[in-house]
Every structure is written in C-alpha cells, then in structure tokens.
Scaffold this motif. Sequence first.
Motif, PDB file in Angstrom:
ATOM      1  N   ALA A 137      -2.060 -14.331   8.212  1.00 32.07           N
ATOM      2  CA  ALA A 137      -1.915 -14.051   9.646  1.00 32.07           C
ATOM      3  C   ALA A 137      -2.070 -12.579   9.983  1.00 32.07           C
ATOM      4  CB  ALA A 137      -0.580 -14.575  10.195  1.00 32.07           C
ATOM      5  N   THR A 138      -1.885 -11.682   9.015  1.00 28.72           N
ATOM      6  CA  THR A 138      -1.945 -10.244   9.270  1.00 28.72           C
ATOM      7  C   THR A 138      -3.014  -9.605   8.394  1.00 28.72           C
ATOM      8  OG1 THR A 138       0.436 -10.237   9.703  1.00 28.72           O
ATOM      9  CG2 THR A 138      -0.618  -8.104   9.317  1.00 28.72           C
ATOM     10  N   PRO A 139      -3.997  -8.918   8.985  1.00 28.57           N
ATOM     11  CA  PRO A 139      -4.976  -8.192   8.171  1.00 28.57           C
ATOM     12  C   PRO A 139      -4.421  -6.865   7.701  1.00 28.57           C
ATOM     13  CG  PRO A 139      -5.453  -7.872  10.484  1.00 28.57           C
ATOM     14  CD  PRO A 139      -4.277  -8.817  10.433  1.00 28.57           C
ATOM     15  N   ILE A 140      -4.997  -6.349   6.622  1.00 29.94           N
ATOM     16  CA  ILE A 140      -4.698  -4.976   6.203  1.00 29.94           C
ATOM     17  C   ILE A 140      -5.714  -4.089   6.919  1.00 29.94           C
ATOM     18  CG2 ILE A 140      -4.297  -3.422   4.280  1.00 29.94           C
ATOM     19  CD1 ILE A 140      -4.286  -5.869   2.424  1.00 29.94           C
ATOM     20  N   THR A 141      -5.261  -3.223   7.786  1.00 31.89           N
ATOM     21  CA  THR A 141      -6.189  -2.413   8.560  1.00 31.89           C
ATOM     22  C   THR A 141      -6.879  -1.373   7.684  1.00 31.89           C
ATOM     23  OG1 THR A 141      -4.542  -0.741   9.154  1.00 31.89           O
ATOM     24  CG2 THR A 141      -4.733  -2.664  10.616  1.00 31.89           C
ATOM     25  N   THR A 142      -7.970  -0.866   8.190  1.00 30.26           N
ATOM     26  CA  THR A 142      -8.700   0.189   7.483  1.00 30.26           C
ATOM     27  C   THR A 142      -7.796   1.394   7.236  1.00 30.26           C
ATOM     28  OG1 THR A 142     -10.779  -0.546   8.473  1.00 30.26           O
ATOM     29  CG2 THR A 142     -10.714   1.708   7.602  1.00 30.26           C
ATOM     30  N   GLU A 143      -7.012   1.753   8.234  1.00 34.46           N
ATOM     31  CA  GLU A 143      -6.121   2.905   8.086  1.00 34.46           C
ATOM     32  C   GLU A 143      -5.098   2.660   6.973  1.00 34.46           C
ATOM     33  OE1 GLU A 143      -6.826   1.349  10.902  1.00 34.46           O
ATOM     34  OE2 GLU A 143      -8.093   2.863  11.891  1.00 34.46           O
ATOM     35  N   SER A 144      -4.572   1.445   6.885  1.00 36.15           N
ATOM     36  CA  SER A 144      -3.604   1.143   5.827  1.00 36.15           C
ATOM     37  C   SER A 144      -4.265   1.185   4.454  1.00 36.15           C
ATOM     38  CB  SER A 144      -2.970  -0.231   6.060  1.00 36.15           C
ATOM     39  OG  SER A 144      -2.182  -0.232   7.232  1.00 36.15           O
ATOM     40  N   LEU A 145      -5.484   0.693   4.354  1.00 35.84           N
ATOM     41  CA  LEU A 145      -6.183   0.722   3.071  1.00 35.84           C
ATOM     42  C   LEU A 145      -6.453   2.153   2.633  1.00 35.84           C
ATOM     43  CD1 LEU A 145      -8.620  -2.278   3.579  1.00 35.84           C
ATOM     44  CD2 LEU A 145      -6.773  -2.130   1.913  1.00 35.84           C
ATOM     45  N   PHE A 146      -6.758   3.042   3.570  1.00 37.23           N
ATOM     46  CA  PHE A 146      -6.935   4.450   3.207  1.00 37.23           C
ATOM     47  C   PHE A 146      -5.632   5.018   2.643  1.00 37.23           C
ATOM     48  CE2 PHE A 146     -10.997   4.401   5.232  1.00 37.23           C
ATOM     49  CZ  PHE A 146     -11.660   5.540   4.804  1.00 37.23           C
ATOM     50  N   ARG A 147      -4.516   4.652   3.232  1.00 39.22           N
ATOM     51  CA  ARG A 147      -3.229   5.134   2.713  1.00 39.22           C
ATOM     52  C   ARG A 147      -2.942   4.544   1.335  1.00 39.22           C
ATOM     53  NH1 ARG A 147       1.339   3.999   7.010  1.00 39.22           N
ATOM     54  NH2 ARG A 147       2.586   5.040   5.370  1.00 39.22           N
ATOM     55  N   LEU A 148      -3.166   3.256   1.184  1.00 39.40           N
ATOM     56  CA  LEU A 148      -2.861   2.587  -0.079  1.00 39.40           C
ATOM     57  C   LEU A 148      -3.766   3.068  -1.203  1.00 39.40           C
ATOM     58  CD1 LEU A 148      -2.299  -0.931   1.456  1.00 39.40           C
ATOM     59  CD2 LEU A 148      -0.565   0.393   0.216  1.00 39.40           C
ATOM     60  N   ALA A 149      -4.980   3.495  -0.856  1.00 40.68           N
ATOM     61  CA  ALA A 149      -5.917   3.983  -1.873  1.00 40.68           C
ATOM     62  C   ALA A 149      -5.409   5.225  -2.574  1.00 40.68           C
ATOM     63  CB  ALA A 149      -7.279   4.262  -1.230  1.00 40.68           C
ATOM     64  N   GLU A 150      -4.437   5.904  -1.992  1.00 41.11           N
ATOM     65  CA  GLU A 150      -3.882   7.105  -2.623  1.00 41.11           C
ATOM     66  C   GLU A 150      -2.987   6.776  -3.805  1.00 41.11           C
ATOM     67  OE1 GLU A 150      -1.912   9.225   0.487  1.00 41.11           O
ATOM     68  OE2 GLU A 150      -3.744   9.518   1.671  1.00 41.11           O
ATOM     69  N   HIS A 151      -2.550   5.515  -3.915  1.00 47.12           N
ATOM     70  CA  HIS A 151      -1.692   5.125  -5.031  1.00 47.12           C
ATOM     71  C   HIS A 151      -2.540   4.998  -6.293  1.00 47.12           C
ATOM     72  CE1 HIS A 151       1.218   3.038  -7.516  1.00 47.12           C
ATOM     73  NE2 HIS A 151       2.138   3.217  -6.577  1.00 47.12           N
ATOM     74  N   PRO A 152      -2.131   5.591  -7.399  1.00 42.92           N
ATOM     75  CA  PRO A 152      -2.984   5.593  -8.596  1.00 42.92           C
ATOM     76  C   PRO A 152      -3.213   4.215  -9.210  1.00 42.92           C
ATOM     77  CG  PRO A 152      -0.799   6.470  -9.098  1.00 42.92           C
ATOM     78  CD  PRO A 152      -0.881   6.348  -7.619  1.00 42.92           C
ATOM     79  N   ARG A 153      -2.349   3.246  -8.923  1.00 48.31           N
ATOM     80  CA  ARG A 153      -2.518   1.920  -9.525  1.00 48.31           C
ATOM     81  C   ARG A 153      -3.066   0.882  -8.555  1.00 48.31           C
ATOM     82  NH1 ARG A 153       1.774   4.062 -11.976  1.00 48.31           N
ATOM     83  NH2 ARG A 153       3.328   3.148 -10.558  1.00 48.31           N
ATOM     84  N   ILE A 154      -3.245   1.229  -7.298  1.00 50.40           N
ATOM     85  CA  ILE A 154      -3.914   0.321  -6.357  1.00 50.40           C
ATOM     86  C   ILE A 154      -5.388   0.652  -6.408  1.00 50.40           C
ATOM     87  CG2 ILE A 154      -4.135  -0.391  -3.953  1.00 50.40           C
ATOM     88  CD1 ILE A 154      -1.162   0.210  -3.592  1.00 50.40           C
ATOM     89  N   THR A 155      -6.141  -0.196  -7.088  1.00 50.64           N
ATOM     90  CA  THR A 155      -7.521   0.153  -7.428  1.00 50.64           C
ATOM     91  C   THR A 155      -8.581  -0.725  -6.769  1.00 50.64           C
ATOM     92  OG1 THR A 155      -7.426  -1.265  -9.387  1.00 50.64           O
ATOM     93  CG2 THR A 155      -6.812   1.046  -9.677  1.00 50.64           C
TER      94      THR A 155
END
Length: 304
Positions: free
Chosen positions: A151-169
């Motif tokens: 029901a909820t998408p991961i927005t582009t802005e959230s993916l940019f933030r999550l990409a900073e995590h070293p294990r979220i690849t």
Amino acid sequence: MASPTGTSDAPFGRALTAMVTPFTSDGAVDYEGVQRIAAYLVDEQRNDGLVVSGTTGESPTTSDEEKDRILRAVVEAVGDRATVVAGAGTNDTRHSVELARAAERAGAHGLLVVTPYYNKPPQEGLVRHFTAVADATGLPVMLYDIPGRAATPITTESLFRLAEHPRITAVKDAKGDLFAGSQVMAGTDLVFYSGDDLLNLPWLSVGAVGYVSVVGHVVGPDLVAMCDMYRTGDVAGALETHRRLLPVVSAIMTRTQGAIMVKAALTLVGQDGGYVRPPLVDATREQIAALREDLITGGLKLVD
C-alpha cells in the motif's frame, strides 16, 4: 557468509527466483521437497540465487520456526553454489529485526526486506524501519518496493537516504516506475532487480542488473539467456525471448495468485511443487487447462 555468486555490480547474483514452499496435503512443510526444489532451481533452471520465504514462498502463513527450518534446508542444499536471500520483512520492525538475526544465524547470504504492509507508515517510518533491520546484522539488504501489496511506495527521496547505509545495497522493484528507478540508479550506488516478470526486459533496458522471478521456476534458462543476450548487445534476441515468454508470464502472474499458478506449472513440467496453504487455494481444473495451453505456446515441454 559470503555470497557464492554475487559480484560487485550484482551483489545477489543476476538470476534469482522467489522460491515456493511445498506443503503436504495436510498443510505441513515438506522439508525434503524444499531441498529438492532448491536443487532443481539451481541445477536445472540455472538460477544463481534464491529468495526464500518471500510472498511466493507463502511467508505470511509460515511460522518463524518453519522459516528457520526452510532457510537452513535451502542453505544446506544449494548454499555453496547459489546466493540464498532470506525474506525477513514484516510490518513490525522488532519482528523483522528478529527474523533478520535468525536468518544470519541460519547461514543466509542476504536479506529481502519488504515495505511494511497494511499499517501504512509515513516515509520517515519506512526509513527508520529499513535502517533498523540493516543495522541488526552484517548481511547485505535488498529492499522490496511493492506498493500493490504493501500500500505504501518507497519514494525516490527515501531511497536516496537509504542508499547511504553501507549494507542497503539493492532494490527489488515491483512498483513499475522505470523513471523513478532510473533516477535512483543514476544518483546512488543502489542496484535494481526487476521484481515483476512482466517488466524483466524493460528493467534491464534502464540499468537493472537482474531479476527476482516467479516464472523462473519453469523458464529459468530462457530468462538467463534473455539477460545474457541483452547484456552482450543482442537486443533483438532478448526481445524475441521476451515476447515468446509472454503467454507463460500471463498465465502464471495475471490470472490468480502467483504461488497458486506456479505450483500448478511445476506439476505440469514434472516437478512436485506441493500444495498451497490456506487462505490460498489450489488451482482449479479450468485454470490448469488454460495454463497447460499457455505453457505449450511458450515452448515448454510438459509431462502427460
């Protein structure tokens, strides 16, 4: 445990199938069947990765203990020659953290973490949820963006933030927004996997490194060939394969729930996919008859 098939540009491999969980007629997990199907998917269907306890594996109706035993069975069967990715996502952050840690102990090479479903958290909640799971283990994480179910998408802005995590690849995308995915790939190090068999080739065309398939249970070699042809510049050959497989994809992915139809397809090609567990119901005779015709049209050899 290091992935046996991952590379720097495709950390989970390229050809992954979201594996079914075979159940007996009385609803128990068939653990011998789990190992048999895992070996078949790797050795005969040419998958270099398996996703265990995803939606196709009927994870909403398996217990934590069953998930652990299923994962250990798959790791034992194929963990030396395929990347084993454990589904660890729920709509409860604490529970997801527990499943992630259990998966690491069981020998998984990576985690698939779906967007929390039903409770519809805001984007800040999604970022904190995924971060908490990624912080819980040393395993690489593939985010699963599937708003049709969650029901909820991961927005582009959230993916940019999550990409900073070293294990979220990586991202398994079943959102179908190729433009948004292109923006994320252009601006981050996240790699994308098609999470929708209807769009495997289109996702490759904008930079995805592979796919997490359902139809890979029965047309794995064709999908590998399509991916290889596209990557080596044979776009016409990849397109021909994509079009030939359209009846197979339509039959398995568009008529009813995918786990139902792919288990029926496994039976038609001579593999025992087992029964489904309620609230799912096994395919009807009419559905199986139509499935048979479409698999033949797609070039599959069926058993009598």
